[in-house]
Write an enzyme that holds these catalytic residues in place. Structure first.
Site, PDB file in Angstrom:
ATOM      1  N   ARG A  51       0.793  -1.222   0.000  1.00  0.00           N
ATOM      2  CA  ARG A  51       0.000   0.000   0.000  1.00  0.00           C
ATOM      3  C   ARG A  51       0.831   1.280   0.000  1.00  0.00           C
ATOM      4  NH1 ARG A  51      -2.741  -3.971   1.597  1.00  0.00           N
ATOM      5  NH2 ARG A  51      -0.773  -4.452   2.592  1.00  0.00           N
ATOM      6  N   LYS A  80      25.578  -4.187  -1.068  1.00  0.00           N
ATOM      7  CA  LYS A  80      27.054  -4.190  -1.194  1.00  0.00           C
ATOM      8  C   LYS A  80      27.693  -3.459  -0.025  1.00  0.00           C
ATOM      9  CE  LYS A  80      26.336  -3.371  -6.083  1.00  0.00           C
ATOM     10  NZ  LYS A  80      26.532  -2.293  -7.059  1.00  0.00           N
ATOM     11  N   ARG A 101      11.147   3.794   3.473  1.00  0.00           N
ATOM     12  CA  ARG A 101      10.796   2.844   4.544  1.00  0.00           C
ATOM     13  C   ARG A 101      12.041   2.058   4.914  1.00  0.00           C
ATOM     14  NH1 ARG A 101       5.683  -1.150   4.607  1.00  0.00           N
ATOM     15  NH2 ARG A 101       4.744   0.834   5.177  1.00  0.00           N
ATOM     16  N   HIS A 129       4.836   5.776  11.577  1.00  0.00           N
ATOM     17  CA  HIS A 129       4.360   5.617  10.193  1.00  0.00           C
ATOM     18  C   HIS A 129       3.425   6.802   9.939  1.00  0.00           C
ATOM     19  CE1 HIS A 129       3.189   3.952   6.468  1.00  0.00           C
ATOM     20  NE2 HIS A 129       2.851   2.731   6.824  1.00  0.00           N
TER      21      HIS A 129
HETATM   22  N1   CP Z   1      -0.353   0.023   5.771  1.00  0.00           N
HETATM   23  C1   CP Z   1       0.858  -0.270   5.267  1.00  0.00           C
HETATM   24  O1   CP Z   1       1.891   0.315   5.648  1.00  0.00           O
HETATM   25  O2   CP Z   1       0.837  -1.257   4.318  1.00  0.00           O
HETATM   26  P1   CP Z   1       2.105  -1.746   3.496  1.00  0.00           P
HETATM   27  O3   CP Z   1       3.056  -2.402   4.473  1.00  0.00           O
HETATM   28  O4   CP Z   1       1.584  -2.690   2.468  1.00  0.00           O
HETATM   29  O5   CP Z   1       2.755  -0.525   2.896  1.00  0.00           O
END
Ligand code: CP
Length: 303
Positions: A51, A80, A101, A129
């Site tokens: 997502r 590497k 991420r 997040h």
């Molecule tokens: N909600 C969410 O972070 O989903 P993903 O891990 O698929 O990005």
């Protein structure tokens, strides 16, 4: 230059503006279709995603921009031995904004100190997040028509769940919010999060019983027990199916309950709930793209 590492990097007013812009994009997408012409978003995902990465990419494409990036550390020069700082300095030469991420808490913050372009934290370990939280706030605003006066049940892995930590952090700013923290003993909300709630005057209760308070909830936010955060497979197997939301468990819930989940789901919501009008988790997925469109515009200072 702005970065978004923690939801508190945005003021309440800025979040309200983002929600307003996201709603306008939903109403009038054509007005925004060329706003990011000639701009590039880099999505650097050192940890798996469906997502977040794809909604960022769809958001930039729908704004008329372009996307570059990688979807796993193994397909980048990280494999590497390249440092996050060097990767960020490199990608800043090719892009205007970066969504990143990383499994390590704090990695996007470290990256932002070296970056020449805005960094958006797309999830760092069990920590934060913020763009999921923006998605959640837009979902609540659209589905409940308010962000104040809510009783919110958070259920599942409240220890490692970065989405719940960020959501709690954000809701501190709204009036009359009460949390019901539903988890097994081993996955309880960390002390530092509870201390922040107490300092912010947020009421909460803790329980391991999903049905005990279900009739009081305006929102039930389910989460996955995350295999990747466990050191011990046995503990994961013992806890993974602790909660499975099904029709029976929803019997006493309010008619206007909003059931949310950041997804991915494993077993924690039975698929029989998907057709219940109170199930909002796939709408939540859709809202994610619009709020990320609004965020990209803000961070690139495009009106
Ligand atoms: N909600 C969410 O972070 O989903 P993903 O891990 O698929 O990005």
């Amino acid at each position: 230059m702005r970065n978004l590492i923690d939801i508190k990097d945005l003021s309440k007013t800025e979040i309200e503006e983002l929600i307003k812009v996201a709603k306008d994009i939903m109403q009038r997408p054509e007005k925004y279709s060329e706003k990011c012409k000639h701009k590039k978003l880099a999505t650097l995902f050192f940890e798996p995603s469906t997502r977040t990465r794809l909604s960022f990419e769809a958001a930039m494409i729908e704004l008329g921009g372009n996307v570059i990036g990688f979807s796993s550390a193994s397909s980048s020069s990280t494999s590497k031995g390249e440092s996050v700082s060097d990767t960020i300095r490199t990608v800043g030469c090719y892009s205007d904004i970066i969504a990143m991420r990383h499994p390590k808490e704090g990695a996007p913050l470290v990256a932002s100190n070296k970056s020449t372009v805005p960094i958006i934290n797309a999830g760092d370990g069990g920590h934060n997040h913020p763009t999921q939280t923006l998605t959640d706030l837009l979902t609540i605003s659209c589905e409940k028509k308010r962000l104040d006066n809510l009783t919110i049940g958070l259920c599942g892995d409240l220890k490692f769940g970065r989405t719940v930590h960020s959501l709690i952090n954000a809701m501190e700013r709204y009036k009359n919010i009460k949390f019901v923290l539903i988890s097994p003993e081993e996955l309880k909300t960390p002390e530092y999060v509870k201390i922040k709630m107490e300092e912010g005057g947020i009421k909460y209760i803790e329980t391991n019983d999903i049905e005990k308070y279900i009739d009081e909830l305006d929102i039930l936010y389910m989460t996955r027990v995350q295999r990747e955060r466990f050191f011990n497979e046995e503990d994961y197997l013992r806890l993974k199916d602790y909660y499975i939301l099904n029709k029976d468990k929803l019997e006493k819930a309010k008619d206007d309950l909003c059931i949310m989940h950041p997804l991915p789901r494993v077993n924690e919501i039975s698929t029989e709930v998907d057709d219940d009008p109170r199930a909002c988790y796939f709408k939540q997925v859709a809202y994610g793209k619009y709020i990320r469109m609004a965020l990209i515009l803000k961070m690139l200072d495009i009106k």
